[in-house]
Motif scaffolding. Structure first.
Motif, PDB file in Angstrom:
ATOM      1  N   ARG A 238       0.839  -1.197   0.000  1.00  0.00           N
ATOM      2  CA  ARG A 238       0.000   0.000   0.000  1.00  0.00           C
ATOM      3  C   ARG A 238       0.879   1.253   0.000  1.00  0.00           C
ATOM      4  O   ARG A 238       0.624   2.218  -0.724  1.00  0.00           O
ATOM      5  CB  ARG A 238      -0.911  -0.012   1.230  1.00  0.00           C
ATOM      6  N   GLU A 239       1.939   1.200   0.781  1.00  0.00           N
ATOM      7  CA  GLU A 239       2.876   2.318   0.835  1.00  0.00           C
ATOM      8  C   GLU A 239       3.508   2.550  -0.546  1.00  0.00           C
ATOM      9  O   GLU A 239       3.579   3.681  -1.028  1.00  0.00           O
ATOM     10  CB  GLU A 239       3.956   1.963   1.868  1.00  0.00           C
ATOM     11  N   SER A 242       0.939   3.985  -2.940  1.00  0.00           N
ATOM     12  CA  SER A 242       0.620   5.350  -2.558  1.00  0.00           C
ATOM     13  C   SER A 242       1.736   6.304  -3.002  1.00  0.00           C
ATOM     14  O   SER A 242       1.475   7.380  -3.564  1.00  0.00           O
ATOM     15  CB  SER A 242       0.445   5.393  -1.040  1.00  0.00           C
ATOM     16  N   GLU A 243       2.985   5.890  -2.762  1.00  0.00           N
ATOM     17  CA  GLU A 243       4.129   6.717  -3.176  1.00  0.00           C
ATOM     18  C   GLU A 243       4.162   6.863  -4.693  1.00  0.00           C
ATOM     19  O   GLU A 243       4.417   7.948  -5.228  1.00  0.00           O
ATOM     20  CB  GLU A 243       5.450   6.092  -2.679  1.00  0.00           C
ATOM     21  N   GLY A 245       1.671   6.736  -6.629  1.00  0.00           N
ATOM     22  CA  GLY A 245       0.558   7.625  -6.973  1.00  0.00           C
ATOM     23  C   GLY A 245       0.966   9.082  -6.838  1.00  0.00           C
ATOM     24  O   GLY A 245       0.668   9.914  -7.692  1.00  0.00           O
ATOM     25  N   LYS A 246       1.696   9.389  -5.760  1.00  0.00           N
ATOM     26  CA  LYS A 246       2.148  10.782  -5.562  1.00  0.00           C
ATOM     27  C   LYS A 246       3.091  11.189  -6.687  1.00  0.00           C
ATOM     28  O   LYS A 246       2.974  12.280  -7.241  1.00  0.00           O
ATOM     29  CB  LYS A 246       2.866  10.911  -4.217  1.00  0.00           C
ATOM     30  N   PRO A 252      -1.847  10.363  -3.074  1.00  0.00           N
ATOM     31  CA  PRO A 252      -1.684   9.152  -2.264  1.00  0.00           C
ATOM     32  C   PRO A 252      -2.999   8.378  -2.203  1.00  0.00           C
ATOM     33  O   PRO A 252      -4.049   8.893  -2.585  1.00  0.00           O
ATOM     34  CB  PRO A 252      -1.343   9.715  -0.883  1.00  0.00           C
ATOM     35  N   LEU A 253      -2.928   7.166  -1.709  1.00  0.00           N
ATOM     36  CA  LEU A 253      -4.152   6.405  -1.438  1.00  0.00           C
ATOM     37  C   LEU A 253      -4.791   6.964  -0.169  1.00  0.00           C
ATOM     38  O   LEU A 253      -4.099   7.236   0.816  1.00  0.00           O
ATOM     39  CB  LEU A 253      -3.815   4.931  -1.230  1.00  0.00           C
ATOM     40  N   TRP A 270      -9.008   1.396  -0.078  1.00  0.00           N
ATOM     41  CA  TRP A 270      -8.460   2.736  -0.186  1.00  0.00           C
ATOM     42  C   TRP A 270      -8.833   3.260  -1.567  1.00  0.00           C
ATOM     43  O   TRP A 270      -9.331   2.502  -2.402  1.00  0.00           O
ATOM     44  CB  TRP A 270      -6.919   2.703  -0.025  1.00  0.00           C
ATOM     45  N   PHE A 272      -7.773   6.490  -4.775  1.00  0.00           N
ATOM     46  CA  PHE A 272      -7.130   7.730  -5.196  1.00  0.00           C
ATOM     47  C   PHE A 272      -8.219   8.804  -5.230  1.00  0.00           C
ATOM     48  O   PHE A 272      -9.377   8.503  -5.574  1.00  0.00           O
ATOM     49  CB  PHE A 272      -6.500   7.583  -6.583  1.00  0.00           C
TER      50      PHE A 272
END
Ligand code: SAM
Ligand code: SF4
Length: 358
Positions: A238-239, A242-243, A245-246, A252-253, A270, A272
């Motif tokens: 997930r991390e 999320s990263e 995604g940024k 982030p998620l 989660w 976006f």
């Protein structure tokens, strides 16, 4: 017949039955099946659609409300449409879902919908066509993508995408998560589980070509070579997503709060910002959800499994064939009674996933 909710020894209400309608499959995913497939069972060994429906009618009186049809590949079974029709006619059953690799969905979606199927989960482990072919051995990426399109077009809701994450495959998980942005699909990442022959689990027969945990081509991976280093824990994944995604500017998620899709089960969801769908994580290995487990499994050859990871099985086929409903119910209650509180997760199982019904 009066209906009641059957609870197990630990107070869990058992309301969800996963039924493997066949252990045959048109794919041979490297983490799920041996390349040669699984030994074909005689027709007589498998439950018929009538027998499965009869079983569901009985256990609906014991509190079963949700049915998932799986396999093997449920859509290679000619019995799937009549079976769904029969289950749909059982008033207590509130939800019928199906897990598929999607290849036959474009052809079958209208019939499945018409028969009363509510929703589908489609397996998709990668968006790279070569890797897809290597993982599934017999599949093509465009089949799964067409399956997702068909599921959306024919109004199945929600449509979930299942991705098994295996560290050595180095899948583009952010690419898969992105599918949830501009279409209403729920992409769920599942931790790789040790399902397969217990004699050989963790001790790959192909060594030294295939030592556990190496990064290599997908064909080197197979159920008997499951290794703990191949698990990517949900928190870590997930991390990462999320990263990514940024970095890609989609943000982030974010937790979904109350807006998890129907049938959320053990997944944590989660999303976006502004996405139509969600991204889910099923941490079967890093964070057991046994205390909330409300399910039982029925194998294609008529055995009840109270826990995916335990080889304890309760055979109901003969009692069903003898139309001995009292005996069927007694076996069912016995299986529920023996549902373990939790499971060991690294021992493997005597059957492959395709034979249990994932
Ligand atoms: N053929 C259908 C499909 O692929 O969706 C249904 C049966 S398949 C056994 C059900 C799910 O189990 C799939 O999403 C598959 O990826 C997953 N699966 C198989 N082996 C697994 C393993 N060792 N760990 C985690 N998930 C696994
Ligand atoms: Fe078949 Fe599904 Fe197993 Fe792949 S994961 S081999 S599609 S049963």
């Amino acid at each position: 017949m009066a209906s009641h909710d059957l609870h197990d020894e630990y107070g869990r209400s058992i309301s969800y039955l996963r039924i493997s309608v066949t252990d045959k499959c048109n794919y041979r995913c490297v983490y799920c099946m041996p390349a040669e497939g699984v030994a074909a069972r005689g027709h007589d060994e498998l439950l018929s659609a009538e027998e499965i429906a009869r079983f569901v009618r009985l256990v609906a009186q014991e509190g079963i409300r949700r049915i998932r049809l799986t396999g093997g590949e449920p859509l290679v079974s000619h019995r799937i449409v009549p079976l769904i029709r029969e289950i749909r006619a059982i008033p207590e059953i509130e939800d019928i879902s199906l897990t598929t690799n999607g290849a036959l969905l474009p052809r079958l979606a209208p019939e499945l919908r018409d028969a009363g199927l509510d929703r589908v989960n489609i397996s998709l482990d990668t968006l790279d066509a070569d890797q897809f072919a290597r993982i599934t051995r017999l599949g093509r990426l465009e089949q799964a993508l067409a399956g997702i399109d068909a599921a959306l077009a024919f109004g199945f809701d929600p449509v979930k995408v299942n991705t098994v994450v295996v560290r050595r495959l180095k899948q583009d998980t952010f690419g898969l998560a992105r599918l949830s942005i501009d279409r209403p699909v729920h992409v769920r990442f599942i931790e790789y589980m040790p399902i397969g022959s217990e004699e050989t689990i963790g001790a790959c027969k192909n060594e030294p070509h295939c030592p556990p945990g190496v990064s290599g081509a997908a064909p080197e991976l197979h159920p008997e070579a499951w290794d703990v280093t191949d698990i990517v824990p949900s928190d870590e994944l997930r991390e990462q997503i999320s990263e990514a995604g940024k970095r890609a500017g989609v943000g982030p998620l974010l937790p979904v709060g109350e807006h998890a899709p129907a049938g959320a089960g053990p997944a944590q969801y989660w999303r976006f910002a502004g996405a139509q769908g969600t991204v889910g994580f099923i941490s079967a290995m890093s964070n057991h959800f046994c205390n909330r487990c409300n399910r039982l499994r029925l194998t294609a050859d008529g055995k009840l499994r109270p826990c995916l990871f335990s080889d304890d099985e309760y055979p109901v086929r003969d009692a069903l064939r003898a139309s001995d409903d009292a005996r069927v119910l007694a076996i069912y209650r016995d299986a529920v009674h023996h549902k373990p509180l939790e499971h060991e997760t690294t021992d493997g199982t005597a059957r492959f996933m395709s034979q249990i019904g994932g």
